[in-house]
Design a protein around this motif. Structure first.
Motif, mmCIF file in Angstrom:
data_model
loop_
_atom_site.group_PDB
_atom_site.id
_atom_site.type_symbol
_atom_site.label_atom_id
_atom_site.label_comp_id
_atom_site.label_asym_id
_atom_site.label_seq_id
_atom_site.Cartn_x
_atom_site.Cartn_y
_atom_site.Cartn_z
ATOM 1 N N GLY A 1 12.315 8.232 5.460
ATOM 2 C CA GLY A 1 12.121 9.633 5.117
ATOM 3 C C GLY A 1 10.669 9.988 4.832
ATOM 4 N N GLY A 2 9.910 9.081 4.292
ATOM 5 C CA GLY A 2 8.509 9.341 3.985
ATOM 6 C C GLY A 2 7.896 8.125 3.312
ATOM 7 N N MET A 3 6.585 8.065 3.325
ATOM 8 C CA MET A 3 5.866 6.915 2.773
ATOM 9 C C MET A 3 4.925 7.422 1.681
ATOM 10 S SD MET A 3 7.123 4.730 5.072
ATOM 11 C CE MET A 3 6.170 3.208 5.010
ATOM 12 N N TRP A 4 5.296 7.210 0.404
ATOM 13 C CA TRP A 4 4.448 7.623 -0.705
ATOM 14 C C TRP A 4 3.273 6.658 -0.843
ATOM 15 C CZ3 TRP A 4 4.530 12.192 -2.851
ATOM 16 C CH2 TRP A 4 5.718 12.912 -2.955
ATOM 17 N N VAL A 5 2.078 7.203 -0.946
ATOM 18 C CA VAL A 5 0.870 6.386 -1.056
ATOM 19 C C VAL A 5 -0.050 6.994 -2.108
ATOM 20 C CG1 VAL A 5 0.947 5.564 1.332
ATOM 21 C CG2 VAL A 5 -0.236 7.708 0.806
ATOM 22 N N VAL B 1 0.816 -1.222 0.000
ATOM 23 C CA VAL B 1 0.000 0.000 0.000
ATOM 24 C C VAL B 1 0.848 1.270 0.000
ATOM 25 C CG1 VAL B 1 -1.995 -1.086 1.110
ATOM 26 C CG2 VAL B 1 -0.191 -0.068 2.521
ATOM 27 N N THR B 2 2.174 1.127 0.031
ATOM 28 C CA THR B 2 3.015 2.318 0.100
ATOM 29 C C THR B 2 4.380 2.035 -0.513
ATOM 30 O OG1 THR B 2 4.014 3.954 1.596
ATOM 31 C CG2 THR B 2 3.889 1.690 2.394
ATOM 32 N N LEU B 3 5.024 3.087 -0.962
ATOM 33 C CA LEU B 3 6.416 3.024 -1.368
ATOM 34 C C LEU B 3 7.229 3.779 -0.315
ATOM 35 C CD1 LEU B 3 8.697 2.399 -3.396
ATOM 36 C CD2 LEU B 3 8.216 4.616 -4.464
ATOM 37 N N PRO B 4 7.881 3.042 0.601
ATOM 38 C CA PRO B 4 8.751 3.725 1.571
ATOM 39 C C PRO B 4 9.883 4.398 0.807
ATOM 40 C CG PRO B 4 8.356 1.425 2.183
ATOM 41 C CD PRO B 4 7.906 1.587 0.768
#
Length: 442
Positions: free
Chosen positions: A314-318, A140-143
């Motif tokens: 650093g962030g989780m792209w969703v 569900v995400t691209l870390p």
């Protein structure tokens, strides 16, 4: 927890950028909104460039006319509000694995499993990163991006004190180095948190992770207690360093972060405790000043753990589950994993993708920065990572962790009182619905 976002570049307040594919403003097509938490102008420019290139490529290959609307300064407070309204972005950033898990549980995120499989995310991402991409078995995400805690040192002082960094990897050897530095009139380790209280948790992230990664994971998950004697021993160690003047002459919470940087860069301290974002102040230094700086993993503090790098994402792209354009949204995320994209991120001092990066991508960076990435990527590739407080701890527990430690150092509260409150807050947050997500480091 990088200070670079505040110190380096101009803030951009809720700026929106629209990139039209191929040509004019009159060209029709759907708008894909990408919402990022970035506030620094340089960071926004890099993301704008990359997403603009990707949407142009997608349009050229598919005969479409999509536009990207890039919006900065979209922190969690704004995203939480937007995701409870009809004004949802298509692609956006979340702060932590726990946030992703909560959003996924609430049905707010698009299932990316088919896209991840088609584009080979599992074969590209580090194992720990791919594990973090999933919630309830679905991707569900691209870390994206990672940072961690390392220890910077002054090569000249090391040489003067007849110390060899590669031979300092145990508690006894580290404390011997601290004593030698102090006896020679140097500050053993610089740390300043008066203006940046989170700097206290930089060191605590290392020390708690080094206490025992399995123990930390269990404590955060509610399967062990923060009152465990092992944690008490660690806090006693930290306080002893403070009392002996090893940490900024006992002024780590009185001095500012700039005080710490200036003291270290002006040859007044042997060590500087800071994370992988330190190049933001190292790179602008003169070449001679850069060349005297070295980097290493923090030495061990017990026999339980070897030196490793406490990790943060650093962030989780969703992608929003409500997006009307899932294919192109997923294409944008997969595009962030290209090797060539990492060059732009590295040059800007931004977090890079959690994957093996070609060595040539680091060429041309300052030697100490290149060496830092070699250490970091080596640690991540073999699983030698731990847990930073800001990435994996419950939020209230984490805030008390760095605020309460100052009261311990000032002897306003006891170590036992401090750890009991840590435990109380952790239990409260778990009962309130906090969902811990910690990758296995073994």
């Amino acid at each position: 927890m990088k200070k670079v976002l505040i110190l380096t570049l101009v803030f951009v307040a809720a700026s929106g950028f629209v990139f039209a594919a191929g040509g004019g403003e009159d060209e029709s097509g759907s708008v894909i909104e990408v919402a990022s938490s970035s506030t620094a102008e340089g960071n926004i420019a890099v993301q704008r460039q990359i997403f603009g290139q990707l949407i142009d490529e997608y349009n050229a290959a598919n005969g479409t006319a999509y536009e990207v609307k890039f919006v900065g300064n979209q922190g969690m407070d704004i995203i939480n509000t937007r995701m409870s309204s009809n004004d949802k972005p298509d692609v956006f950033l979340l702060d932590s694995p726990a946030d992703v898990h909560q959003y996924a549980s609430d049905g707010l995120l698009l299932d990316l499993s088919a896209y991840a499989e088609a584009d080979g995310w599992k074969d590209v991402l580090f194992n720990w990163a791919y594990d973090l991409s999933k919630s309830d078995g679905k991707v569900v995400t691209l870390p994206y991006g990672y940072e961690g805690m390392v220890l910077w040192y002054n090569k000249n002082i090391m040489k003067e004190l007849n110390l060899v960094p590669e031979e300092i990897d145990t508690l006894a050897e580290y404390e011997d180095a601290l004593r030698k530095a102090q006896d020679a009139g140097y500050i053993p380790c610089m740390l300043g948190s008066q203006d940046w209280p989170w700097a206290q948790e930089w060191y605590l992230s290392i020390l708690y992770s080094y206490t025992g990664r399995d123990l930390v994971k269990a404590a955060v998950e509610g399967k062990a207690s923060w009152t465990d004697p092992a944690f008490r021993k660690t806090v006693e160690l930290y306080k002893s360093w403070h009392d002996k003047g090893y940490l900024a002459d006992g002024k780590s919470y009185v001095l500012t972060s700039d005080d710490a940087i200036n003291a270290f860069s002006n040859d007044k301290a042997l060590f500087k405790l800071e994370g992988t974002w330190a190049p933001y102040w190292i790179v602008p230094l003169d070449q001679a000043d850069q060349d005297k700086i070295g980097v290493m993993l923090h030495p061990a503090i017990n026999d339980v753990e070897k030196p490793h790098m406490p990790l943060a994402v650093g962030g989780m792209w969703v992608v929003s589950a409500d997006t009307e354009n899932p294919d192109v949204s997923a294409y944008l995320l997969s595009g962030l994993l290209r090797q060539e994209s990492q060059d732009d991120y590295l040059q800007q001092g931004m977090d890079i993708a959690p994957m093996a990066i070609e060595a040539s991508r680091f060429e041309g960076l300052a030697p100490v920065v290149e060496n830092m990435w070699s250490i970091v990527n080596g640690a991540l590739a073999n699983g030698s990572f731990g847990y930073t407080t800001w990435a994996f701890y419950p939020p209230e527990t984490r805030v008390y962790l760095y605020e309460g430690i100052v009261n311990v150092l000032e002897e306003n509260i006891s170590i036992d009182e401090y750890l009991k409150e840590m435990q109380r807050l952790n239990e409260k947050e778990l009962a309130g619905g906090f969902l811990p997500v910690l990758p296995s480091a073994h």
